[in-house]
Scaffold this active site. Structure first.
Site, PDB file in Angstrom:
ATOM      1  CG  ASP A 277     -12.750  35.640  45.081  1.00 16.91           C
ATOM      2  OD1 ASP A 277     -13.092  34.768  45.899  1.00 16.91           O
ATOM      3  OD2 ASP A 277     -12.831  35.473  43.846  1.00 16.91           O
ATOM      4  CG  ASP A 279     -16.283  33.363  43.252  1.00 21.08           C
ATOM      5  OD1 ASP A 279     -15.289  34.039  43.555  1.00 21.08           O
ATOM      6  OD2 ASP A 279     -16.252  32.474  42.385  1.00 21.08           O
TER       7      ASP A 279
END
Ligand code: G1P
Ligand code: ZN
Length: 543
Positions: A277, A279
């Site tokens: 995703d 981060d």
């Protein structure tokens, strides 16, 4: 260069949610918004003299400008040293790794995780403590209290710092080290997993696609998979982090990573697929024509942990968030180790990991991790799976179906109703709370309710408590329905409905998931009056 004290007044709504303070970029760009929050954090942390902080983010829009502001404020607040990722980049797990390795006081992670980015997208800020993990509620609540009373913040008027070149710089009295965002993390991964075995796997023609979703995992995955492990160039796709993630929703689930899912179902599918995703703390694992649920992934990794050098000594325990399926509980039982059930959010795993009560942790929301850092870790999970495939020579599908044959299958799904009216969502939850007391013993759709409650938690290590963490209706056969409101959204409310059913018989392990859960789905809708309360007849996302 001089340190300025700028008068300010409180901005309402700065209470951190499930994972830090998350708002629209437009909100963060309001005058004093970021500054107020950062000053409130520094005030809460107390004397910063001689202290080191780590700083970096997922590279989304506003990341670079926020890094500059925070550096100037850190210098003005007496911080001795800041380690900042080159270009302002540090994935969430890498930030956790660097905080631990450098023995910093803590770190500031700039991310809105899986939420969309860009000028109209979301931004976020989160503080992690010295163990590398998200600050507990005692700290986030103190920061919030401070934001409601702030009168001024301190900031240096120095010029911008060059964060693109690795090396040292000085800002006021503060030392800045611009560090390679990947190096420490890659070195840690090399210690945990059998890189030789994975290298042989790729050398033998094993194929893989890792979708970095134009987010921050790209540079990490390129260095480790293509660089250190010899996967062919092109294994990592969408590898360049973009400020708006290319307009995509960087949330690795079968809906948002539809392209990868389609590839994995096609005749030209590689052996293994994965995505991460915004981060880089989430992961999705996909085999050929076969999606692995995050709950199953946790259970499979726990059952096979000994294949990885970092876990050869065995695991001390497993922790999972309450809505996560109980597949891991069965593994824990077989291993003779405890399984802890915590509220949603990685911050609740920190004490268990620090006290060595749990070694592996997971959430149904595509989050898996271990005691190597204090955040969930997307690429770590992918490397664990590669290590497992290399050690067993089996496909993803073989590994999971054999796991089900041994432990039974926990059919599992989450239904999200996104962007619904906040008041309506609260009414729905309040109505449910009223109903709870009378549900036990009721028969519904061939199920009998064993008990129903609003999950509350007492941390077994520090005794801290959390209430109202999700309403659960548990049937006599162990099947469950859980209702929660999201704590990470930035628009309206999101209702999450979690559904789980256990099936021991291997002959019944191939039913399509939604079909297997159909009776529970109908109960979930009727008990909570979802359609009537939300005006939606169907969930917006099913995972
Ligand atoms: C969501 C997930 C939760 C996860 C969090 C941060 O929170 O459900 O498991 O820890 O994102 O990644 P929610 O929006 O449900 O509060
Ligand atoms: Zn994330």
């Amino acid at each position: 260069m001089a340190i300025q004290t700028v008068a300010s007044t409180p901005v309402p709504g700065q209470r951190p949610g499930t994972s830090g303070l998350r708002k629209k970029v437009t909100v963060f760009r309001q005058p004093h918004y970021l500054e107020n929050f950062v000053q409130s954090l520094f005030d809460t942390l107390g004397d910063l003299t001689g202290k080191t902080l780590v700083l970096g983010g997922d590279g989304r829009y506003h990341n670079r400008s926020a890094v500059q502001t925070i550096l100037k404020m850190a210098a003005a607040n007496g911080v001795a040293r800041v380690l900042v990722g080159q270009g302002g980049i540090l994935s969430t797990p890498a930030a956790s790794c660097v905080i631990r390795k450098s023995e910093a006081l803590g770190g500031i992670v700039l991310s809105a995780s899986h939420n969309p980015g860009g000028p109209e997208g979301d931004f976020g800020i989160k503080y992690n403590i010295s163990n590398g993990g998200p600050a507990p509620e005692s700290i986030t609540e103190a920061v919030y209290a401070r934001t409601t009373a702030i009168t001024a913040y301190r900031i240096s008027d120095a010029a911008e710092v060059d964060i693109d070149r690795i090396g040292s710089a000085q800002l006021e009295q503060m030392q800045i080290e611009v560090i390679d965002p990947v190096a420490d993390y890659a070195e840690l991964m090399q210690r945990l997993f059998d890189f030789d075995a994975i290298r042989k796997l790729f050398a033998g023609g094993f194929t893989m696609r890792f979708d970095a979703m134009s987010a921050v995992s790209g540079p990490y995955a390129k260095t480790i998979l293509e660089g250190m492990l010899g996967a062919p160039a092109g294994t990592v796709i969408n590898a360049v982090p973009l400020e708006d993630f290319g307009g995509h929703h960087p949330d690795p689930n079968p809906v948002n990573a539809a392209e990868l899912i389609a590839l994995m179902a096609s005749p030209t599918a590689p052996d293994f697929g994965a995505a991460s995703d915004g981060d880089a703390d989430r992961n999705m694992i996909v085999g050929r024509k076969f999606d692995v649920t995050p709950s199953d992934s946790l259970a499979v990794l726990a059952a096979n942990a000994a294949v990885a050098p970092g876990y050869r000594g065995g695991i001390k325990g497993i922790a999972r968030s309450m809505p996560t399926s109980r597949a891991a509980d069965r593994v824990a039982e077989a291993l003779g180790v405890p399984c802890y059930e915590t509220p949603t959010g990685w911050k609740y795993f920190g004490t268990l990991l620090d006290a060595e009560k749990a070694t592996l942790c997971g959430e149904e929301s595509y989050g898996t991790g271990s005691n190597h850092v204090r955040e969930k870790d997307g690429l770590w999970a992918v490397l664990f799976w590669l290590n497992l495939i290399a050690a067993t020579g089996k496909s993803v599908q073989e590994i999971v179906t054999e796991h089900w044959s041994k432990y039974g299958r926990n059919y599992y799904s989450r239904h999200d109703y996104e962007g619904i009216d906040s008041d309506a969502a609260n009414v729905l939850m309040d109505d449910l709370r009223v109903k709870l007391a009378n549900l036990a013993g009721q028969e519904m759709n061939h199920y009998t309710v064993d008990y129903a409650d609003d999950f509350s938690y007492t941390d077994p290590v520090d005794g801290s408590q959390a209430q109202k963490q999700g309403i659960r209706i548990v049937m006599t056969d162990g099947s469950r329905i859980v209702y929660r409101l999201s704590g990470t959204g930035t628009e309206g409310a999101t209702l999450r409905v979690y559904l789980e059913r256990y099936e021991a018989d291997p002959a019944l392990h191939n039913i399509p998931t939604q079909q297997a859960l159909a009776a529970l789905i109908a109960i979930a809708d009727s008990v909570a009056n979802i359609a009537a309360n939300t005006g939606r007849s169907n969930p917006s996302v099913i995972t």
